[in-house]
Design an enzyme around this catalytic site. Structure first.
Site, short mmCIF file in Angstrom:
data_model
loop_
_atom_site.label_atom_id
_atom_site.label_comp_id
_atom_site.label_asym_id
_atom_site.label_seq_id
_atom_site.Cartn_x
_atom_site.Cartn_y
_atom_site.Cartn_z
CG ASP A 529 -3.91 -2.15 7.32
OD1 ASP A 529 -3.06 -2.04 6.43
OD2 ASP A 529 -4.15 -1.27 8.17
CD GLU A 538 0.78 -4.28 -5.65
OE1 GLU A 538 0.38 -5.46 -5.73
OE2 GLU A 538 1.71 -3.82 -6.36
#
Ligand SMILES: [Ca+2]
Ligand SMILES: [Ca+2]
Ligand SMILES: [Ca+2]
Length: 560
Positions: A529, A538
């Protein structure tokens, strides 16, 4: 500069965490949590406010998951159907995140997942009335787009200027790609076709809310308008993408001002365009006959171009380095476009062109779209002409749903995902699996298919080995630092809400660029993350679209 400040409240998942859908469940749904194996053999569900035990059950058998390295037991509490706020308690472990049982459990996340498309609109400012703190200036007018040398034609030589505004930014970047836009747009149209009443009631608070047309169709129209400009009116061919030569830096849309180009017409782009326009033609027909006719004409001219140019595969020009979405097998794109044209026109020649008996089926992805043809045919099966093989259509959907349900039954985490499914965009894959399962459920009424689809949504909302809800803004421990330029550049701590992060996959192609290591090399734990992680964190419109579909579908289809 990257900042790690936000990570404090969302530290790494710990080995003794209970994993479950952090939003919770509809009253009539299957309800399952994953519990690390330990001394306990039973579990309790506790009212989060009063602390009172409201359900007590035995844990399932211990199984070890090679994808995560964990040994876990499942806790199932389907009979608990009283709305409320709860947590799961197991002796020797920390309590689970709180979750709700609510008749509207997925209303908000479904709307947020759709609103994310609004947040990714190109060529417009986002007004604070609709975007709140995420209001921003307009970027990418795309009214002065250049014909790239790879796309030059007699009527449009290289350097010709065309207008190609609107559409959605594809992902974390600001480019627009027909192939990926196509499957995302189709999936939203499919959601509307399958659950019209749900979407007719939905108010997204976008500029077109309250205008008498369902907001989902307003949002989709923003992208269809752009797609229509990507067709060369001279021959019906469709440009593969509208792009910079190179990716933008991490800046807001209005600061990204590189020249824009349309690049190479391809067979895949023409066919995806044709399939989407054929679908849109029937969906918009009740609202606007002229528009519907225009889209069908566009679909048919793209189809004819593809027939005449069956092997124009995308070849990235030397001076272009943005996303490729290359695909050298377009037999599935031919089948999909033929199926949608057949459904919309009723012309048997399109059904013959689909070559249905030769088409297998698989979970849809941007490069493998055969499954979309089968789902569309199944959806419209009662209106098809005698040319269509009804048994084949039912069989193709059911066989795939059953395969997924078989995997779900034997999975230690109780999810349809298998080892090879932890691939780029695994969150989107999990939801495309769930979409297939919901089609199987609609077709057969088999409860297993509904419960396995539920498990797919549970997976992306927290029942996973990294105990993360991959939907920004939703869940007690959700993705905080997606690779998404507006989220990275806007100076606001919380990410733009409603976006689905790509999720774990062991390729870790970005590991050498990231200042922070991945927590593990195991497939189900290869998630970082961090804004740097384009390979696991993404966002992308083709992953968000099945989130819209599945959240709405479970909300509609789960028995009360
Ligand atoms: Ca509206
Ligand atoms: Ca393909
Ligand atoms: Ca931000």
């Amino acid at each position: 500069m990257l900042t790690l400040a936000g990570l404090g409240a969302h530290g790494a998942a710990s080995a003794d965490d209970i994993k479950l859908n952090q939003l919770g469940f509809l009253p009539g749904a299957a309800k399952v949590a994953v519990v690390p194996d330990g001394v306990a053999r039973d579990f309790a569900v506790v009212d989060a406010d009063s602390g009172k035990v409201v359900f007590h059950g035995a844990l399932g058998p211990a199984t070890s998951s090679p994808d995560s390295g964990d040994t876990v037991r499942l806790a199932s509490f389907a009979p608990l159907n009283t709305p409320g706020k709860y947590l799961l308690r197991v002796t020797g472990l920390p309590d689970s995140s709180p979750f709700e049982i609510s008749p509207s459990a997925y209303q908000a996340v479904s709307a947020a997942a759709l609103k994310a498309f609004y947040f990714n609109r190109a060529s417009t400012a986002l007004d604070a009335r609709y975007a709140g703190i995420y209001a921003r200036a307009a970027g990418h007018p795309d009214t002065q787009v250049l014909i790239h040398a790879s796309a030059a034609s007699a009527t449009r030589p290289a350097g010709t200027v065309i207008a190609s505004p609107k559409g959605w930014y594809d992902a974390g970047d600001y480019n627009k790609y027909i192939v990926n836009s196509g499957i995302a747009t189709y999936t939203l149209l499919a959601a509307y076709e399958d659950f019209p009443a749900f979407f007719q009631r939905q108010d997204l608070n976008i500029p077109e809310s309250g205008n008498g047309r369902p907001d989902i169709l307003n949002e989709v129209w923003w992208n269809l308008e752009w797609m229509l400009t990507m067709q060369d009116p001279a021959d019906g061919g469709v440009y593969h993408k509208l792009t910079n030569l190179h990716f933008d830096g991490i800046v807001m849309p209005n600061q990204a001002t590189q020249p824009r180009y349309v690049v190479q017409k391809t067979t895949a782009a023409a066919l995806d365009f044709s399939a989407v326009m054929a679908t849109a033609s029937r969906v918009y027909a009740p609202f606007d006959k002229a528009l519907s006719a225009r889209m069908l004409t566009a679909a048919q001219s793209a189809w004819r171009w593809a027939q005449a140019h069956p092997r124009e595969y995308y070849q990235q020009p030397k001076d272009v380095s943005t996303g490729e979405y290359g695909d050298k097998d377009v037999s599935d794109e031919f089948a999909w476009a033929a199926a949608e044209l057949y459904i919309t026109t009723g012309d048997d020649a399109y059904y013959q062109a689909m070559r249905a008996p030769e088409q297998a089926t698989s979970v849809p992805s941007w490069g493998e779209v055969r499954g979309l043809a089968w789902m569309s045919l199944a959806r419209h099966r009662k209106q098809l002409s005698a040319a269509a093989d009804q048994r084949l259509i039912t069989n193709r959907v059911e066989v795939l749903a059953q395969q997924l349900a078989d995997g779900w039954k034997k999975s230690p985490y109780g999810i349809p995902m298998q080892t090879h499914d932890f691939d780029w965009g695994s969150s989107g894959l999990a939801l495309n699996q769930a979409m297939v399962l919901l089609h199987g459920y609609r077709l057969t009424g088999k409860r297993d298919y509904l419960d396995a689809a539920q498990a797919g949504l549970d997976y992306v909302l927290g029942r996973n080995a990294v105990e993360t809800s991959f939907v920004t803004g939703y869940g007690a421990r959700s993705t905080q630092h997606p690779h998404h330029r507006p989220s990275q550049a806007d100076g606001i701590a919380a990410p733009v809400p409603g976006f689905l992060a790509g999720g774990p996959q062991p390729g870790q192609q970005d590991a050498q660029h990231c200042p922070k290591p991945y927590p593990s090399r195991l497939p189900a734990k290869s998630y970082l993350d961090h804004e740097c992680s384009y390979a696991s964190n993404e966002v992308a419109i083709n992953w968000n679209a099945p989130l819209v579909y599945v959240a709405a579908g479970l909300q509609v289809l789960t028995p009360r």
